[in-house]
Scaffold this motif. Sequence first.
Motif, mmCIF file in Angstrom:
data_model
loop_
_atom_site.group_PDB
_atom_site.id
_atom_site.type_symbol
_atom_site.label_atom_id
_atom_site.label_comp_id
_atom_site.label_asym_id
_atom_site.label_seq_id
_atom_site.Cartn_x
_atom_site.Cartn_y
_atom_site.Cartn_z
ATOM 1 N N GLN A 76 0.817 -1.211 0.000
ATOM 2 C CA GLN A 76 0.000 0.000 0.000
ATOM 3 C C GLN A 76 0.850 1.261 0.000
ATOM 4 O OE1 GLN A 76 -2.992 0.000 3.051
ATOM 5 N NE2 GLN A 76 -3.793 1.996 2.506
ATOM 6 N N ALA A 77 0.518 2.187 -0.870
ATOM 7 C CA ALA A 77 1.065 3.553 -0.907
ATOM 8 C C ALA A 77 2.586 3.623 -0.830
ATOM 9 C CB ALA A 77 0.439 4.390 0.211
ATOM 10 N N PRO A 78 3.287 2.946 -1.737
ATOM 11 C CA PRO A 78 4.745 3.002 -1.670
ATOM 12 C C PRO A 78 5.329 4.355 -2.065
ATOM 13 C CG PRO A 78 4.067 1.827 -3.642
ATOM 14 C CD PRO A 78 2.822 2.100 -2.838
ATOM 15 N N GLY A 79 4.601 5.140 -2.887
ATOM 16 C CA GLY A 79 5.209 6.319 -3.484
ATOM 17 C C GLY A 79 4.986 7.648 -2.806
ATOM 18 N N GLY A 80 3.946 7.778 -1.971
ATOM 19 C CA GLY A 80 3.679 9.090 -1.404
ATOM 20 C C GLY A 80 2.769 9.037 -0.190
ATOM 21 N N ALA A 81 2.895 10.031 0.663
ATOM 22 C CA ALA A 81 2.145 10.063 1.919
ATOM 23 C C ALA A 81 0.635 10.011 1.714
ATOM 24 C CB ALA A 81 2.516 11.319 2.710
ATOM 25 N N PRO B 227 -2.499 -13.036 -28.752
ATOM 26 C CA PRO B 227 -1.069 -12.978 -29.095
ATOM 27 C C PRO B 227 -0.448 -11.698 -28.551
ATOM 28 C CG PRO B 227 -2.430 -12.516 -31.026
ATOM 29 C CD PRO B 227 -3.365 -12.894 -29.922
ATOM 30 N N GLY B 228 0.828 -11.762 -28.252
ATOM 31 C CA GLY B 228 1.529 -10.579 -27.786
ATOM 32 C C GLY B 228 2.572 -10.895 -26.750
ATOM 33 N N LYS B 229 3.116 -9.829 -26.188
ATOM 34 C CA LYS B 229 4.131 -9.939 -25.152
ATOM 35 C C LYS B 229 3.449 -10.059 -23.784
ATOM 36 C CE LYS B 229 7.490 -6.798 -25.925
ATOM 37 N NZ LYS B 229 8.119 -5.526 -26.354
ATOM 38 N N ASN B 230 4.213 -9.945 -22.717
ATOM 39 C CA ASN B 230 3.684 -10.066 -21.359
ATOM 40 C C ASN B 230 2.627 -9.007 -21.056
ATOM 41 O OD1 ASN B 230 5.480 -12.163 -20.811
ATOM 42 N ND2 ASN B 230 7.010 -10.799 -19.930
ATOM 43 N N ILE B 231 1.816 -9.314 -20.056
ATOM 44 C CA ILE B 231 0.875 -8.378 -19.453
ATOM 45 C C ILE B 231 1.492 -7.994 -18.113
ATOM 46 C CG2 ILE B 231 -1.454 -8.058 -18.543
ATOM 47 C CD1 ILE B 231 -2.235 -10.482 -20.432
ATOM 48 N N LEU B 232 1.665 -6.710 -17.871
ATOM 49 C CA LEU B 232 2.327 -6.234 -16.660
ATOM 50 C C LEU B 232 1.312 -5.578 -15.734
ATOM 51 C CD1 LEU B 232 5.071 -5.781 -15.226
ATOM 52 C CD2 LEU B 232 5.242 -3.617 -16.480
ATOM 53 N N MET B 233 1.455 -5.845 -14.448
ATOM 54 C CA MET B 233 0.572 -5.250 -13.448
ATOM 55 C C MET B 233 1.413 -4.791 -12.265
ATOM 56 S SD MET B 233 -2.782 -6.885 -11.685
ATOM 57 C CE MET B 233 -2.111 -7.521 -10.179
ATOM 58 N N ASP B 234 1.064 -3.635 -11.680
ATOM 59 C CA ASP B 234 1.681 -3.220 -10.425
ATOM 60 C C ASP B 234 0.608 -2.630 -9.532
ATOM 61 O OD1 ASP B 234 1.308 -0.648 -11.496
ATOM 62 O OD2 ASP B 234 3.241 0.075 -10.797
ATOM 63 N N GLY B 235 0.955 -2.416 -8.259
ATOM 64 C CA GLY B 235 -0.039 -1.904 -7.317
ATOM 65 C C GLY B 235 -1.253 -2.811 -7.307
ATOM 66 N N SER B 236 -2.440 -2.228 -7.322
ATOM 67 C CA SER B 236 -3.674 -2.982 -7.567
ATOM 68 C C SER B 236 -3.839 -4.169 -6.622
ATOM 69 C CB SER B 236 -3.714 -3.446 -9.027
ATOM 70 O OG SER B 236 -3.421 -2.392 -9.905
ATOM 71 N N SER B 237 -3.780 -3.919 -5.314
ATOM 72 C CA SER B 237 -3.776 -5.000 -4.329
ATOM 73 C C SER B 237 -4.996 -5.910 -4.409
ATOM 74 C CB SER B 237 -3.639 -4.429 -2.916
ATOM 75 O OG SER B 237 -4.730 -3.586 -2.600
ATOM 76 N N VAL C 45 9.254 -3.357 8.087
ATOM 77 C CA VAL C 45 7.976 -3.969 8.449
ATOM 78 C C VAL C 45 7.058 -2.827 8.864
ATOM 79 C CG1 VAL C 45 6.825 -5.486 10.119
ATOM 80 C CG2 VAL C 45 9.052 -6.138 9.151
ATOM 81 N N LEU C 46 5.878 -2.760 8.246
ATOM 82 C CA LEU C 46 4.944 -1.680 8.547
ATOM 83 C C LEU C 46 3.846 -2.100 9.525
ATOM 84 C CD1 LEU C 46 4.591 -0.034 5.033
ATOM 85 C CD2 LEU C 46 5.989 0.713 6.965
ATOM 86 N N GLY C 47 3.636 -3.397 9.693
ATOM 87 C CA GLY C 47 2.686 -3.874 10.684
ATOM 88 C C GLY C 47 1.230 -3.848 10.254
ATOM 89 N N GLY C 48 0.955 -3.331 9.091
ATOM 90 C CA GLY C 48 -0.417 -3.297 8.594
ATOM 91 C C GLY C 48 -0.488 -2.551 7.289
ATOM 92 N N GLY C 49 -1.530 -2.816 6.547
ATOM 93 C CA GLY C 49 -1.734 -2.197 5.246
ATOM 94 C C GLY C 49 -2.178 -3.251 4.245
ATOM 95 N N LYS C 50 -2.445 -2.818 3.049
ATOM 96 C CA LYS C 50 -2.895 -3.737 2.002
ATOM 97 C C LYS C 50 -1.744 -4.651 1.602
ATOM 98 C CE LYS C 50 -6.216 -0.425 0.210
ATOM 99 N NZ LYS C 50 -6.558 0.456 -0.918
#
Length: 192
Positions: A17-22, A123-133, A156-161
Amino acid sequence: MRELIVAEFITLDGVIQAPGGADEDTEGGFKHGGWTVPYWHDDIGARFFQAMSQADTFLLGRKTWQIHGEAFEPMAGDPFADALNAIPKYVVSTTLKSASAWRNSTLIHDHVVEAVRQLKQQPGKNILMDGSSVLARTLAQHDLVDEYRLHVYPLVLGGGKRLFPDGKRLDLKLVEAAPLPTGVVFMRYRRA
């Protein structure tokens, strides 16, 4: 068949959860947003750009799609943003009425598992996914994720998605591990 690659920034206790910003995602009272910032290393960006170069489709949940779209849609001329803006994107949402806010986006609003199975058959290359818990857990629950590319952060954050669904066993095989100078470890796991 195309492969679905999940690329995540993840803590030792599995939080994505929320790796990039507060204020990126405060759902559930999450107060640790931006936890990746002190650990940045250029290899992290290079690995993500490499994953993107091996993909021709991006799959995202609504919240991640909105965050990415708001950030990258207006950044014409930036190589990373240009690549993200150009690639076909699929956004999974039951609340969005349109996917027009970010170019080259298509809305999936129901029958998500079947829609992803159909995407993998094209047909095609890989399907990429990030975030989206929520989406990541759903796809793992239905054995649709072929590979995890994880930047594991030394905290260790102790909680979150979290990334992985509760109660689901996933047997994975480590195919690559590389420590970075900031304490982050890049790990690639494939379904065993």
